[in-house]
Design a protein around this motif. Structure first.
Motif, PDB file in Angstrom:
ATOM      1  N   ARG A   3       0.831  -1.214   0.000  1.00  0.00           N
ATOM      2  CA  ARG A   3       0.000   0.000   0.000  1.00  0.00           C
ATOM      3  C   ARG A   3       0.863   1.261   0.000  1.00  0.00           C
ATOM      4  NH1 ARG A   3      -3.115  -2.785   3.993  1.00  0.00           N
ATOM      5  NH2 ARG A   3      -2.186  -1.449   5.580  1.00  0.00           N
ATOM      6  N   VAL A   4       1.878   1.268   0.839  1.00  0.00           N
ATOM      7  CA  VAL A   4       2.762   2.439   0.921  1.00  0.00           C
ATOM      8  C   VAL A   4       3.508   2.621  -0.398  1.00  0.00           C
ATOM      9  CG1 VAL A   4       4.826   3.354   2.071  1.00  0.00           C
ATOM     10  CG2 VAL A   4       2.958   2.388   3.431  1.00  0.00           C
ATOM     11  N   ALA A   5       4.033   1.547  -0.942  1.00  0.00           N
ATOM     12  CA  ALA A   5       4.748   1.628  -2.221  1.00  0.00           C
ATOM     13  C   ALA A   5       3.826   2.132  -3.331  1.00  0.00           C
ATOM     14  CB  ALA A   5       5.341   0.271  -2.581  1.00  0.00           C
ATOM     15  N   TYR A   6       2.588   1.651  -3.338  1.00  0.00           N
ATOM     16  CA  TYR A   6       1.615   2.102  -4.334  1.00  0.00           C
ATOM     17  C   TYR A   6       1.384   3.613  -4.218  1.00  0.00           C
ATOM     18  CZ  TYR A   6      -2.818   2.861  -6.693  1.00  0.00           C
ATOM     19  OH  TYR A   6      -3.810   3.357  -7.510  1.00  0.00           O
ATOM     20  N   LEU A   7       1.204   4.100  -2.996  1.00  0.00           N
ATOM     21  CA  LEU A   7       0.977   5.531  -2.787  1.00  0.00           C
ATOM     22  C   LEU A   7       2.176   6.367  -3.220  1.00  0.00           C
ATOM     23  CD1 LEU A   7      -0.865   5.456   0.638  1.00  0.00           C
ATOM     24  CD2 LEU A   7      -1.825   6.143  -1.569  1.00  0.00           C
ATOM     25  N   LEU A   8       3.347   5.763  -3.210  1.00  0.00           N
ATOM     26  CA  LEU A   8       4.563   6.476  -3.627  1.00  0.00           C
ATOM     27  C   LEU A   8       4.915   6.201  -5.092  1.00  0.00           C
ATOM     28  CD1 LEU A   8       6.754   6.033  -0.440  1.00  0.00           C
ATOM     29  CD2 LEU A   8       5.344   7.980  -1.109  1.00  0.00           C
ATOM     30  N   SER A   9       3.965   5.598  -5.816  1.00  0.00           N
ATOM     31  CA  SER A   9       4.092   5.352  -7.265  1.00  0.00           C
ATOM     32  C   SER A   9       5.165   4.338  -7.639  1.00  0.00           C
ATOM     33  CB  SER A   9       4.328   6.673  -8.015  1.00  0.00           C
ATOM     34  OG  SER A   9       3.255   7.553  -7.798  1.00  0.00           O
ATOM     35  N   TYR A  10       5.442   3.388  -6.743  1.00  0.00           N
ATOM     36  CA  TYR A  10       6.336   2.297  -7.101  1.00  0.00           C
ATOM     37  C   TYR A  10       5.535   1.253  -7.866  1.00  0.00           C
ATOM     38  CZ  TYR A  10      10.283   3.950  -4.393  1.00  0.00           C
ATOM     39  OH  TYR A  10      11.340   4.675  -3.949  1.00  0.00           O
ATOM     40  N   PRO A  11       6.183   0.483  -8.751  1.00  0.00           N
ATOM     41  CA  PRO A  11       5.466  -0.535  -9.514  1.00  0.00           C
ATOM     42  C   PRO A  11       4.861  -1.586  -8.584  1.00  0.00           C
ATOM     43  CG  PRO A  11       7.785  -0.389 -10.216  1.00  0.00           C
ATOM     44  CD  PRO A  11       7.599   0.543  -9.070  1.00  0.00           C
ATOM     45  N   PRO A  12       3.634  -2.008  -8.858  1.00  0.00           N
ATOM     46  CA  PRO A  12       2.957  -2.957  -7.966  1.00  0.00           C
ATOM     47  C   PRO A  12       3.616  -4.327  -7.915  1.00  0.00           C
ATOM     48  CG  PRO A  12       1.645  -2.549  -9.931  1.00  0.00           C
ATOM     49  CD  PRO A  12       2.802  -1.608  -9.986  1.00  0.00           C
ATOM     50  N   ASP A  13       4.391  -4.684  -8.919  1.00  0.00           N
ATOM     51  CA  ASP A  13       4.994  -6.018  -8.939  1.00  0.00           C
ATOM     52  C   ASP A  13       6.399  -6.053  -8.345  1.00  0.00           C
ATOM     53  OD1 ASP A  13       5.977  -4.440 -10.974  1.00  0.00           O
ATOM     54  OD2 ASP A  13       6.156  -6.081 -12.406  1.00  0.00           O
ATOM     55  N   ASP A  14       6.865  -4.921  -7.778  1.00  0.00           N
ATOM     56  CA  ASP A  14       8.209  -4.878  -7.213  1.00  0.00           C
ATOM     57  C   ASP A  14       8.155  -4.364  -5.780  1.00  0.00           C
ATOM     58  OD1 ASP A  14      10.872  -4.818  -6.658  1.00  0.00           O
ATOM     59  OD2 ASP A  14      11.421  -3.494  -8.304  1.00  0.00           O
ATOM     60  N   GLY A  15       7.792  -5.232  -4.853  1.00  0.00           N
ATOM     61  CA  GLY A  15       7.642  -4.847  -3.456  1.00  0.00           C
ATOM     62  C   GLY A  15       8.939  -4.487  -2.774  1.00  0.00           C
ATOM     63  N   GLY A  16      10.081  -4.835  -3.345  1.00  0.00           N
ATOM     64  CA  GLY A  16      11.356  -4.534  -2.708  1.00  0.00           C
ATOM     65  C   GLY A  16      12.007  -3.249  -3.162  1.00  0.00           C
ATOM     66  N   ALA A  17      11.443  -2.593  -4.171  1.00  0.00           N
ATOM     67  CA  ALA A  17      12.094  -1.399  -4.727  1.00  0.00           C
ATOM     68  C   ALA A  17      12.118  -0.237  -3.738  1.00  0.00           C
ATOM     69  CB  ALA A  17      11.409  -0.976  -6.024  1.00  0.00           C
ATOM     70  N   MET A  18      11.007   0.013  -3.086  1.00  0.00           N
ATOM     71  CA  MET A  18      10.950   1.156  -2.176  1.00  0.00           C
ATOM     72  C   MET A  18      11.881   0.972  -0.977  1.00  0.00           C
ATOM     73  SD  MET A  18       9.319   2.484   0.818  1.00  0.00           S
ATOM     74  CE  MET A  18       7.864   1.500   1.027  1.00  0.00           C
ATOM     75  N   PRO A  19      11.858  -0.176  -0.268  1.00  0.00           N
ATOM     76  CA  PRO A  19      12.811  -0.341   0.835  1.00  0.00           C
ATOM     77  C   PRO A  19      14.269  -0.268   0.370  1.00  0.00           C
ATOM     78  CG  PRO A  19      11.092  -2.001   0.981  1.00  0.00           C
ATOM     79  CD  PRO A  19      10.912  -1.291  -0.330  1.00  0.00           C
ATOM     80  N   GLU A  20      14.539  -0.788  -0.819  1.00  0.00           N
ATOM     81  CA  GLU A  20      15.913  -0.731  -1.326  1.00  0.00           C
ATOM     82  C   GLU A  20      16.324   0.705  -1.636  1.00  0.00           C
ATOM     83  OE1 GLU A  20      19.538  -1.796  -1.736  1.00  0.00           O
ATOM     84  OE2 GLU A  20      18.001  -3.171  -1.034  1.00  0.00           O
ATOM     85  N   ASP A  21      15.424   1.470  -2.231  1.00  0.00           N
ATOM     86  CA  ASP A  21      15.716   2.888  -2.452  1.00  0.00           C
ATOM     87  C   ASP A  21      15.973   3.596  -1.134  1.00  0.00           C
ATOM     88  OD1 ASP A  21      15.487   2.693  -5.190  1.00  0.00           O
ATOM     89  OD2 ASP A  21      13.516   3.667  -5.300  1.00  0.00           O
ATOM     90  N   TYR A  22      15.142   3.289  -0.138  1.00  0.00           N
ATOM     91  CA  TYR A  22      15.311   3.919   1.169  1.00  0.00           C
ATOM     92  C   TYR A  22      16.677   3.572   1.772  1.00  0.00           C
ATOM     93  CZ  TYR A  22      14.678   5.505   5.874  1.00  0.00           C
ATOM     94  OH  TYR A  22      14.865   6.153   7.070  1.00  0.00           O
ATOM     95  N   ARG A  23      17.040   2.308   1.722  1.00  0.00           N
ATOM     96  CA  ARG A  23      18.350   1.901   2.263  1.00  0.00           C
ATOM     97  C   ARG A  23      19.494   2.616   1.546  1.00  0.00           C
ATOM     98  NH1 ARG A  23      15.864  -3.380   2.539  1.00  0.00           N
ATOM     99  NH2 ARG A  23      15.822  -4.107   4.691  1.00  0.00           N
ATOM    100  N   ARG A  24      19.407   2.681   0.232  1.00  0.00           N
ATOM    101  CA  ARG A  24      20.475   3.307  -0.552  1.00  0.00           C
ATOM    102  C   ARG A  24      20.594   4.793  -0.229  1.00  0.00           C
ATOM    103  NH1 ARG A  24      19.527   5.825  -5.025  1.00  0.00           N
ATOM    104  NH2 ARG A  24      17.618   4.666  -5.421  1.00  0.00           N
ATOM    105  N   LEU A  25      19.459   5.505  -0.236  1.00  0.00           N
ATOM    106  CA  LEU A  25      19.487   6.951   0.009  1.00  0.00           C
ATOM    107  C   LEU A  25      19.928   7.279   1.428  1.00  0.00           C
ATOM    108  CD1 LEU A  25      16.245   8.070  -1.864  1.00  0.00           C
ATOM    109  CD2 LEU A  25      18.622   8.356  -2.606  1.00  0.00           C
ATOM    110  N   THR A  26      19.453   6.515   2.390  1.00  0.00           N
ATOM    111  CA  THR A  26      19.815   6.813   3.772  1.00  0.00           C
ATOM    112  C   THR A  26      21.255   6.405   4.077  1.00  0.00           C
ATOM    113  OG1 THR A  26      18.773   4.765   4.544  1.00  0.00           O
ATOM    114  CG2 THR A  26      17.465   6.804   4.666  1.00  0.00           C
ATOM    115  N   ARG A  27      21.762   5.395   3.420  1.00  0.00           N
ATOM    116  CA  ARG A  27      23.173   5.024   3.594  1.00  0.00           C
ATOM    117  C   ARG A  27      24.064   6.187   3.140  1.00  0.00           C
ATOM    118  NH1 ARG A  27      22.847   0.460   1.213  1.00  0.00           N
ATOM    119  NH2 ARG A  27      23.348   1.214  -0.859  1.00  0.00           N
TER     120      ARG A  27
END
Length: 195
Positions: free
Chosen positions: A158-182
């Motif tokens: 749901r959170v990824a959808y609201l942030l316009s991430y593709p529905p079939d890639d549930g790991g993209a948003m957490p991975e982006d978050y890890r990369r940016l915050t690192r």
């Protein structure tokens, strides 16, 4: 007089009630504390660093993943805010452009004044924006506040959808978050601890 962290807390203060003369008097009273002439004394800087480290060790909820905690995790909102606030404490006495209660405008002004380079500002800003967007999306999708990147698949979707991430890639948003915050954490450690 005040402790360094109390002066830091005043960076977010702004009058919201009272007569205009009373508001002006309040601002005149706190400005010398939150924008100290000459910047932060070394002993206060040491205390701020100790407080930041203690906060990271003690305030992170038990069991929370520090890589995914939006507020207190590595490279999260707190890290970005502390960098911006240190710039204000160090330089706002001479540069009124830094006198803002908002994090991103403070970073932008610190960059324009040459205290932070463009790449560092961009890394801090990207992490702050994504963390803020995730927090907003958690609230919007669940009606409750959340301070960590969701770990359960349904909430994450749901959170990824609201942030316009593709529905079939549930790991993209957490991975982006890890990369940016690192990357933001690396900047914070250099600009906050190594000065």
């Amino acid at each position: 007089w005040s402790a360094a962290w109390e002066a830091q807390a005043l960076l977010r203060a702004r009058p919201v009630a009272g007569s205009p003369p009373l508001q002006d008097d309040f601002v005149a009273l706190i400005d010398p504390v939150r924008y100290p002439a000459g910047g932060v004394p070394q002993k206060d800087l040491v205390e701020m660093r100790r407080l930041k480290a203690r906060m990271e060790a003690e305030r992170l909820p038990r069991g929370a993943d520090p890589a995914l905690h939006l507020k207190l995790g590595r490279g999260g909102l707190s890290d970005v805010e502390w960098v911006a606030q240190l710039q204000q404490l160090q330089h706002a006495h001479e540069h009124e452009e830094l006198r803002t209660t908002r994090t991103l405008p403070a970073l932008e002004q610190a960059t324009l004044l040459g205290f932070i380079d463009d790449a560092d500002r961009d890394r801090l800003t990207a992490a702050w924006r994504l963390a803020s967007s995730i927090r907003d999306a958690i609230m919007l999708s669940s009606g409750r506040a959340g301070d960590s990147v969701p770990s359960d698949y349904r909430t994450l979707a749901r959170v990824a959808y609201l942030l316009s991430y593709p529905p079939d890639d549930g790991g993209a948003m957490p991975e982006d978050y890890r990369r940016l915050t690192r990357r933001a954490r690396q900047v914070m450690e250099r600009l906050f601890y190594d000065i």
